[in-house]
Design an enzyme around this catalytic site. Sequence first.
Site, PDB file in Angstrom:
ATOM      1  N   TYR A  30      48.549 -15.697   1.205  1.00  0.00           N
ATOM      2  CA  TYR A  30      47.339 -15.310   0.619  1.00  0.00           C
ATOM      3  C   TYR A  30      47.731 -14.214  -0.054  1.00  0.00           C
ATOM      4  CZ  TYR A  30      42.583 -13.621   0.195  1.00  0.00           C
ATOM      5  OH  TYR A  30      41.222 -13.322  -0.482  1.00  0.00           O
ATOM      6  N   ASP A  57      54.378  -9.080  -1.577  1.00  0.00           N
ATOM      7  CA  ASP A  57      53.088  -8.582  -1.272  1.00  0.00           C
ATOM      8  C   ASP A  57      52.989  -8.107   0.058  1.00  0.00           C
ATOM      9  OD1 ASP A  57      50.591  -8.371  -0.591  1.00  0.00           O
ATOM     10  OD2 ASP A  57      49.699 -10.512  -0.998  1.00  0.00           O
ATOM     11  N   LYS A 105      45.104  -2.157   2.231  1.00  0.00           N
ATOM     12  CA  LYS A 105      44.839  -2.034   3.511  1.00  0.00           C
ATOM     13  C   LYS A 105      45.181  -0.667   4.138  1.00  0.00           C
ATOM     14  CE  LYS A 105      43.838  -7.005   4.278  1.00  0.00           C
ATOM     15  NZ  LYS A 105      44.740  -8.022   3.588  1.00  0.00           N
TER      16      LYS A 105
HETATM   17  C1  LIG Z   1      44.065  -8.874   2.267  1.00  0.00           C
HETATM   18  C2  LIG Z   1      45.330  -9.605   1.512  1.00  0.00           C
HETATM   19  C3  LIG Z   1      45.092  -9.495  -0.043  1.00  0.00           C
HETATM   20  C4  LIG Z   1      43.819  -9.056  -0.761  1.00  0.00           C
HETATM   21  O1  LIG Z   1      43.576  -7.674  -0.572  1.00  0.00           O
HETATM   22  P1  LIG Z   1      41.745  -7.470  -0.705  1.00  0.00           P
HETATM   23  O2  LIG Z   1      41.933  -5.999  -0.696  1.00  0.00           O
HETATM   24  O3  LIG Z   1      41.078  -8.242   0.426  1.00  0.00           O
HETATM   25  O4  LIG Z   1      41.559  -7.893  -2.067  1.00  0.00           O
HETATM   26  C5  LIG Z   1      46.222  -9.582  -0.540  1.00  0.00           C
HETATM   27  N1  LIG Z   1      47.482  -9.946  -0.221  1.00  0.00           N
HETATM   28  C6  LIG Z   1      47.572  -9.963   1.316  1.00  0.00           C
HETATM   29  C7  LIG Z   1      48.852 -10.236   1.891  1.00  0.00           C
HETATM   30  C8  LIG Z   1      46.480  -9.677   2.203  1.00  0.00           C
HETATM   31  O5  LIG Z   1      46.581  -9.854   3.461  1.00  0.00           O
END
Ligand SMILES: *Cc1c(COP(=O)(O)O)cnc(C)c1O
Length: 449
Positions: free
Chosen positions: A151, A246, A278
């Site tokens: 994701y 990511d 995060k």
């Molecule tokens: C949470 C998450 C995102 C998206 O971040 P948002 O602040 O919710 O847009 C992207 N990549 C990873 C791996 C995530 O866990």
Amino acid sequence: MNSFPTPAALPSSDRAFDAARSIIPGGVDSPVRAYGSVGGTPRFITSASGPYVTDADGETYVDLVASWGPALLGHAHPAVVAAVRAAAGAGLSFGAPTTAETELAEAVASRVGAAERVRFVSSGTEATMTAVRLARGVTGRPLLVKIAGHYHGHSDSLLVDAGSGVATLGIPGTPGVPESVAAHTVVVPYNDEAAMRSVFDAHGEQVAAIIVEGAAANMGVVAPAAGYNRALRELTAAHGALLIQDEVLTGFRVGPAGWWGLEGEAEGWSPDLFAFGKVLGGGMPLAAVAGRAEVMDQLAPSGPVYQAGTLSGNPLATAAGLATLRLADASVYEAVNSASTLVADAADAALTEAGVAHAVSRAGNLFSVFFGEGPATAGVPDFAAAKASETWRYPAFFHSMAASGVLLPPSAYEAWFLTAAHDSAALDRVLSALPAAARAAAGAERPEA
Ligand SMILES: *Cc1c(COP(=O)(O)O)cnc(C)c1O
């Protein structure tokens, strides 16, 4: 129809949910909050402190969601709140540069040496979206390779999921993503080097980048196989493509330098670009794209690839991020690691005791539980295996934990988040809740197909 266990009576949350649903689609601003996969009413939260959250009905729970990761120090850490209050008193947003942004960028770079340049944005979605645009802009190539089950936020080209098969040209994962956009995303199974090689054999000259979670943690937690991420680095380098790691979830959570600190740094390699979020914002809307200077300097205004944001580098969010990173020292990571090991081991033992086939799947201090014989015998290497697990056992497990005063993420596909504030009182409550939850999972009934 799934048969959910009878969730607790939550009169205030029920009323709040009804009111919310009449004005907000599904009653929530992010879908998983609606409890769709566990059933029942989502608890409307009124306050949070340390390892606890309190809901509209006045119940206090040990929280293993941690705002989906950001609350590394626990909720409302006094020093973070003080930093945000001080920043607020000096003005909420200026639309002009501040020295705090430079300080935070330096704090990121001092932890993650491969982050030579840092650009702040407001969400992880923006960070990965910007990284992808930058990769396409720099390479002049159209294709993005992503991994099934990973994701990266909700921008168009990143919501594309896999069809079956080794390497499928993408189909849109949601209405609203045009086929023409999806066609530029190639999806491959996780931890499958051969599948990735065959994509590069077929389309190598067209690939702008691979995007990969440092360790997958949005299909449940699934660690990369030894050498997998490094193989992606070698493959992209050999074909003139970029590697985007990511670390929105893993960054500053699994260690001071995130997943890269546990793997790439130790092995002597780096991706071209990172996405962070995060923990970086300490609970405020803040994220970043970062990486090699040569690539990052192609962003406007130093380069031609456009990206902007009215609230980017917002002073309150920057203050929260700086305070969080300053506090996140070795002792914080030791506390999170040991709390995580304690709970993961206890969940493992309780499920074994209750006779539930399962695997506790770990990556650094992240973990989740997969139910079923498949995970128990073969582990979970990829999204297909994750989806084949017995997720129908999770609602019973979840609601039993909630009845014992512990809030888990309301989906089987999410990591359980510990924080440095989970002290022995909070952890004891989690440990004592697990045996009954494991028995509830054992007694769950498989829904009819
Ligand atoms: C949470 C998450 C995102 C998206 O971040 P948002 O602040 O919710 O847009 C992207 N990549 C990873 C791996 C995530 O866990």
